[in-house]
Design a protein around this motif. Structure first.
Motif, PDB file in Angstrom:
ATOM      1  N   PRO A 254       0.971  -1.150  -0.023  1.00 31.08           N
ATOM      2  CA  PRO A 254      -0.011  -0.020   0.091  1.00 31.08           C
ATOM      3  C   PRO A 254       0.758   1.290  -0.089  1.00 31.08           C
ATOM      4  N   ILE A 255       0.358   2.254  -0.626  1.00 27.75           N
ATOM      5  CA  ILE A 255       1.006   3.642  -0.834  1.00 27.75           C
ATOM      6  C   ILE A 255       0.309   4.591   0.354  1.00 27.75           C
ATOM      7  N   PRO A 256       1.132   5.249   1.193  1.00 25.64           N
ATOM      8  CA  PRO A 256       0.512   5.856   2.126  1.00 25.64           C
ATOM      9  C   PRO A 256       0.078   7.251   1.271  1.00 25.64           C
ATOM     10  N   PHE A 257      -1.145   7.679   1.886  1.00 24.19           N
ATOM     11  CA  PHE A 257      -1.816   8.974   1.344  1.00 24.19           C
ATOM     12  C   PHE A 257      -1.065  10.235   2.052  1.00 24.19           C
ATOM     13  N   GLY A 258      -0.818  10.196   3.395  1.00 20.31           N
ATOM     14  CA  GLY A 258      -0.324  11.378   4.087  1.00 20.31           C
ATOM     15  C   GLY A 258       0.653  12.222   3.545  1.00 20.31           C
ATOM     16  N   PRO A 259       1.890  11.590   2.860  1.00 24.25           N
ATOM     17  CA  PRO A 259       2.619  12.421   2.515  1.00 24.25           C
ATOM     18  C   PRO A 259       2.152  13.194   1.218  1.00 24.25           C
ATOM     19  N   PHE A 260       1.341  12.748   0.470  1.00 26.20           N
ATOM     20  CA  PHE A 260       0.777  13.435  -0.625  1.00 26.20           C
ATOM     21  C   PHE A 260      -0.226  14.645  -0.187  1.00 26.20           C
ATOM     22  N   LEU A 261      -0.668  14.443   0.890  1.00 27.77           N
ATOM     23  CA  LEU A 261      -1.725  15.591   1.702  1.00 27.77           C
ATOM     24  C   LEU A 261      -0.658  16.562   2.148  1.00 27.77           C
ATOM     25  N   ALA A 262       0.349  16.298   2.786  1.00 22.64           N
ATOM     26  CA  ALA A 262       1.575  17.027   3.177  1.00 22.64           C
ATOM     27  C   ALA A 262       1.843  17.963   2.287  1.00 22.64           C
ATOM     28  N   MET A 263       2.395  17.278   1.091  1.00 26.13           N
ATOM     29  CA  MET A 263       2.842  18.083  -0.117  1.00 26.13           C
ATOM     30  C   MET A 263       1.710  19.066  -0.811  1.00 26.13           C
ATOM     31  N   ALA A 264       0.664  18.591  -0.760  1.00 26.50           N
ATOM     32  CA  ALA A 264      -0.453  19.493  -1.211  1.00 26.50           C
ATOM     33  C   ALA A 264      -0.966  20.823  -0.267  1.00 26.50           C
ATOM     34  N   GLY A 265      -0.583  20.251   1.246  1.00 24.32           N
ATOM     35  CA  GLY A 265      -0.916  21.319   2.043  1.00 24.32           C
ATOM     36  C   GLY A 265       0.319  22.521   1.847  1.00 24.32           C
ATOM     37  N   LEU A 266       1.445  22.066   1.596  1.00 26.06           N
ATOM     38  CA  LEU A 266       2.412  23.095   1.652  1.00 26.06           C
ATOM     39  C   LEU A 266       2.172  23.874   0.100  1.00 26.06           C
ATOM     40  N   ILE A 267       1.780  23.101  -0.792  1.00 21.46           N
ATOM     41  CA  ILE A 267       1.490  23.992  -1.967  1.00 21.46           C
ATOM     42  C   ILE A 267       0.411  25.000  -1.747  1.00 21.46           C
ATOM     43  N   ALA A 268      -0.601  24.622  -0.992  1.00 16.62           N
ATOM     44  CA  ALA A 268      -1.795  25.516  -0.581  1.00 16.62           C
ATOM     45  C   ALA A 268      -1.163  26.579   0.177  1.00 16.62           C
ATOM     46  N   LEU A 269      -0.437  26.317   1.103  1.00 18.76           N
ATOM     47  CA  LEU A 269       0.000  27.520   1.996  1.00 18.76           C
ATOM     48  C   LEU A 269       0.820  28.453   1.291  1.00 18.76           C
ATOM     49  N   PHE A 270       1.858  28.050   0.261  1.00 21.43           N
ATOM     50  CA  PHE A 270       2.447  28.993  -0.458  1.00 21.43           C
ATOM     51  C   PHE A 270       1.588  29.681  -1.934  1.00 21.43           C
ATOM     52  N   TRP A 271       1.105  28.925  -2.517  1.00 20.29           N
ATOM     53  CA  TRP A 271       0.563  29.120  -3.941  1.00 20.29           C
ATOM     54  C   TRP A 271      -0.921  29.047  -3.842  1.00 20.29           C
ATOM     55  N   GLY A 272      -1.654  28.584  -2.723  1.00 18.48           N
ATOM     56  CA  GLY A 272      -3.202  28.313  -2.766  1.00 18.48           C
ATOM     57  C   GLY A 272      -3.984  29.182  -3.377  1.00 18.48           C
ATOM     58  N   LYS A 273      -3.868  30.589  -2.815  1.00 13.02           N
ATOM     59  CA  LYS A 273      -4.653  31.686  -3.161  1.00 13.02           C
ATOM     60  C   LYS A 273      -4.541  32.014  -4.646  1.00 13.02           C
ATOM     61  N   GLU A 274      -3.320  31.921  -5.185  1.00 11.72           N
ATOM     62  CA  GLU A 274      -2.777  32.203  -6.906  1.00 11.72           C
ATOM     63  C   GLU A 274      -3.705  31.229  -7.437  1.00 11.72           C
ATOM     64  N   ILE A 275      -3.504  30.142  -7.240  1.00 14.69           N
ATOM     65  CA  ILE A 275      -3.834  28.907  -8.031  1.00 14.69           C
ATOM     66  C   ILE A 275      -5.465  28.940  -8.051  1.00 14.69           C
ATOM     67  N   VAL A 276      -6.146  29.235  -7.044  1.00 12.24           N
ATOM     68  CA  VAL A 276      -7.749  29.373  -6.954  1.00 12.24           C
ATOM     69  C   VAL A 276      -7.965  30.582  -7.748  1.00 12.24           C
ATOM     70  N   ALA A 277      -7.155  31.537  -7.720  1.00 11.57           N
ATOM     71  CA  ALA A 277      -7.787  32.691  -8.458  1.00 11.57           C
ATOM     72  C   ALA A 277      -7.515  32.739  -9.806  1.00 11.57           C
ATOM     73  N   LEU A 278      -6.400  31.834 -10.245  1.00 16.27           N
ATOM     74  CA  LEU A 278      -6.166  31.569 -11.774  1.00 16.27           C
ATOM     75  C   LEU A 278      -7.182  30.659 -12.342  1.00 16.27           C
ATOM     76  N   TYR A 279      -7.635  29.534 -11.473  1.00 10.82           N
ATOM     77  CA  TYR A 279      -8.764  28.910 -11.646  1.00 10.82           C
ATOM     78  C   TYR A 279      -9.900  29.723 -12.038  1.00 10.82           C
ATOM     79  N   LEU A 280     -10.390  30.479 -11.127  1.00  9.85           N
ATOM     80  CA  LEU A 280     -11.546  31.269 -11.047  1.00  9.85           C
ATOM     81  C   LEU A 280     -11.403  32.198 -12.410  1.00  9.85           C
ATOM     82  N   ASP A 281     -10.358  32.757 -12.687  1.00 11.09           N
ATOM     83  CA  ASP A 281     -10.249  33.640 -13.793  1.00 11.09           C
ATOM     84  C   ASP A 281     -10.417  32.808 -15.189  1.00 11.09           C
ATOM     85  N   MET A 282     -10.161  31.590 -15.296  1.00  9.24           N
ATOM     86  CA  MET A 282     -10.246  30.886 -16.343  1.00  9.24           C
ATOM     87  C   MET A 282     -11.546  30.416 -16.367  1.00  9.24           C
ATOM     88  N   LEU A 283     -12.229  30.330 -15.409  1.00  8.71           N
ATOM     89  CA  LEU A 283     -13.603  30.017 -15.482  1.00  8.71           C
ATOM     90  C   LEU A 283     -14.461  30.976 -16.050  1.00  8.71           C
TER      91      LEU A 283
END
Length: 283
Positions: A254-283
């Protein structure tokens, strides 16, 4: 205090990167020893329930005994324990028996230094930087512990959750209502997925530690970052799984899911608002 912060601000990324190196060295101790401490506690509790006595064991915690080579028992001196530099000078081998030292030790130290330095550059001299440091260190420790043992210790996830709510008491990252809803939603989303998967397949697709980790991420970053965290962790996890399959290293384990949640959490911490804003602009 304002004048001191203004003087330190230009050098803050460098100072925090240096701090990250030394904290990364301590994180290596946490990653190695915390699962052993947990196992000893479980054994003691099981023996107590059975009415048995465990044999006397020496003190073992995050401070004692001193670090030593797992091959020959050589005690690691202070000069042999300087982050990254000692590994390079020793050429990745024990000074006494020349057994190889895992490259993961300097990797954790470098990751801690890079992420801490970046946090200082991105957030400046602020409460956000202080909070980001705790968040980074917890994510790194949880990532490597989960890879090693498929455990996400409550000793890290639960204090992280409450600390996130404390930092957001005054809206450091998000307003407190968003943080509270984020913690609740983060836990319940994966809890629901867990039970649906178990009802459909009769198997457990993830552990309870994953619920607590996503709840902690929600407490720090708010409910609005949870969709990004879940999607990013799924993509990163899928890419990792495909890579393992192609390389032939995935052999049914089995592959643990926690490390990928942690990596995604760091992505969201540093660039989350920009990524969400970019996605909303595309819509």
């Amino acid at each position: 205090m304002t004048d001191i912060l203004q003087v330190l601000t230009p050098a803050l990324p460098f100072l925090l990167a240096l701090l990250g190196l030394f904290v990364g060295s301590f994180l290596n101790v946490v990653i190695h020893r915390l699962p052993i401490i947990m196992e000893r506690e479980w054994q003691a509790q099981a023996a107590e329930l059975r009415g048995e006595e465990l044999p006397e064991q020496g003190r073992f915690n995050l401070a004692v005994p001193r670090s030593r080579c797992p091959h020959c028992g050589h005690l690691i001196t202070a000069l042999e324990n300087v982050p990254v530099i000692s590994y390079v000078l020793l050429r990745g081998k024990c000074k006494h028996c020349r057994a190889p030292i895992s490259a993961r030790y300097p990797l954790v130290e470098l990751l801690s230094a890079i992420l801490c330095g970046y946090a200082g550059w991105r957030f400046g001299a602020s409460a956000m930087t202080l909070g980001a440091l705790f968040f980074i260190w917890a994510m790194l420790a949880l990532t490597f512990i989960d890879f090693d043992t498929q455990l996400l210790p409550d000793q890290i996830t639960l204090p992280l959750l409450w600390l996130g709510l404390l930092f957001n008491r005054n809206g450091t990252f998000v307003e407190l209502p968003q943080a509270v809803i984020g913690a609740m939603t983060g836990y319940l989303v994966l809890w629901t997925v867990y039970w649906l998967f178990k009802l459909l397949t009769g198997k457990e697709g993830m552990g309870y530690g994953d619920f607590k980790l996503l709840a902690a991420i929600g407490a720090w970053l708010g409910w609005g970052m949870l969709p990004l965290t879940i999607i990013a962790s799924s993509f990163v996890g899928a890419a990792f799984g495909v890579g393992m399959m192609v390389s032939g290293r995935l052999k049914g384990q089995p592959i643990p899911f926690g490390p990928f949640l942690a990596m995604a959490g760091l992505i969201a911490l540093f660039w989350g608002k920009e990524i969400v804003a970019l996605y909303l602009d595309m819509l």
